[in-house]
Design an enzyme around this catalytic site. Structure first.
Site, short mmCIF file in Angstrom:
data_model
loop_
_atom_site.label_atom_id
_atom_site.label_comp_id
_atom_site.label_asym_id
_atom_site.label_seq_id
_atom_site.Cartn_x
_atom_site.Cartn_y
_atom_site.Cartn_z
N SER A 96 70.72 -8.04 12.86
CA SER A 96 69.21 -8.11 12.77
C SER A 96 68.93 -9.51 12.56
O SER A 96 69.29 -10.38 13.51
CB SER A 96 68.95 -6.95 11.88
OG SER A 96 67.54 -6.67 12.10
N HIS A 231 69.70 1.73 13.57
CA HIS A 231 69.78 0.31 13.46
C HIS A 231 70.88 -0.03 12.62
O HIS A 231 71.59 -1.27 12.51
CB HIS A 231 68.47 0.00 13.05
CG HIS A 231 68.13 -1.65 12.66
ND1 HIS A 231 68.49 -2.38 13.80
CD2 HIS A 231 68.09 -2.41 11.56
CE1 HIS A 231 68.17 -3.73 13.45
NE2 HIS A 231 68.13 -3.56 12.25
#
Length: 259
Positions: A96, A231
């Site tokens: 990320s 995610h």
């Protein structure tokens, strides 16, 4: 050898370069700490890969230090801390926000003429030339920001009941989100070493097609791997993920990651 910037860094400097584990520097997601990578040390070829988590100010043992809220000064200081640690083959992994920080750090190392990572593994992050679209998370209220992190799987619901822990997390989380929301790549020619890009097939903020754009960030080899999950598909390094990381490190540095 010790530094507040790193967790899991070995002090052993004995033996030749080929006799010491490849260092995998792991860059955290927004609000993330070094504990996210604890299990990796057991699952990513122990003795062959040395998992070294980057510890940013505002978390873990650096809780009282003010967090960075801009990319450039973070990369400046991190590069300075990394320089003495590049005495053996190494690679970067970033998830990320960590993917962007790792990418910029690799560029900075090249600009300074310092050793380059054997490869860059980026995860859960759209390509650098695709800016984060609004609305921007760092402008949310505390409750809205925490709800967003929780919805992505980055904050277990039970953690929200620990008021002190949440209060300690908020400053670094908001600062990280500001870096994330305002980040633009520094430019320059693409990197030369391989980039391996990983994505969760149900990631709501970094779909596989977005992650595939990292191919434009290197003139070297590129591979996209898609895993089942959201995610945080990589939490606790599940077996297929751990095997993929080791395989990619071995491909990029076969002499440093023997079978």
């Amino acid at each position: 050898m010790s530094s507040p910037w790193f967790s899991g860094l070995s002090a052993d400097r004995s033996g030749g370069v080929g006799e010491r584990p490849l260092r995998l520097f792991c860059f955290p997601h927004a609000g993330g700490g070094s504990r996210f990578y604890n299990l990796w040390r057991q699952r990513l070829a122990p003795g062959v890969v040395e998992v070294c988590a980057i510890v940013l100010p505002g978390r873990d043992g650096r809780l009282l230090e003010p967090p960075y809220n801009r990319m450039e000064p973070l990369v400046d200081d991190l590069t300075g801390a990394l320089a003495p640690m590049l005495d053996r083959p190494f690679a970067f992994f970033g998830h990320s926000l960590g993917a962007a920080v790792a990418f910029e750090t690799a560029h900075r190392l090249r600009t300074l003429g310092l050793p380059q990572p054997r490869c860059l593994v980026v995860s859960g992050r759209r390509a650098p030339h695709s800016p984060v679209p609004p609305p921007f998370s760092h402008l949310l209220s505390d409750d809205e920001m925490l709800a967003e992190v929780s919805s992505l799987g980055g904050l277990p619901a039970k953690s929200l009941r620990h008021t002190r822990a949440i209060e300690a997390l908020l400053p670094s989380l908001r600062a990280d989100y500001r870096i994330n929301d305002t980040y633009l790549p520094t430019g320059g020619r693409p990197l030369d070493h391989p980039i391996y890009a990983y994505a969760g097939d149900r990631d709501p903020i970094a779909a596989p097609d977005d992650v595939a754009g990292w191919q434009l960030a290197t003139t070297g080899a590129f591979r996209l791997r898609v895993f089942r999950g959201d995610h945080f598909y990589l939490r606790d390094a599940p077996p297929d993920f751990a095997a993929a990381v080791v395989a990619d490190l071995r491909e990029a540095a076969p002499s440093a990651v023997p079978r």
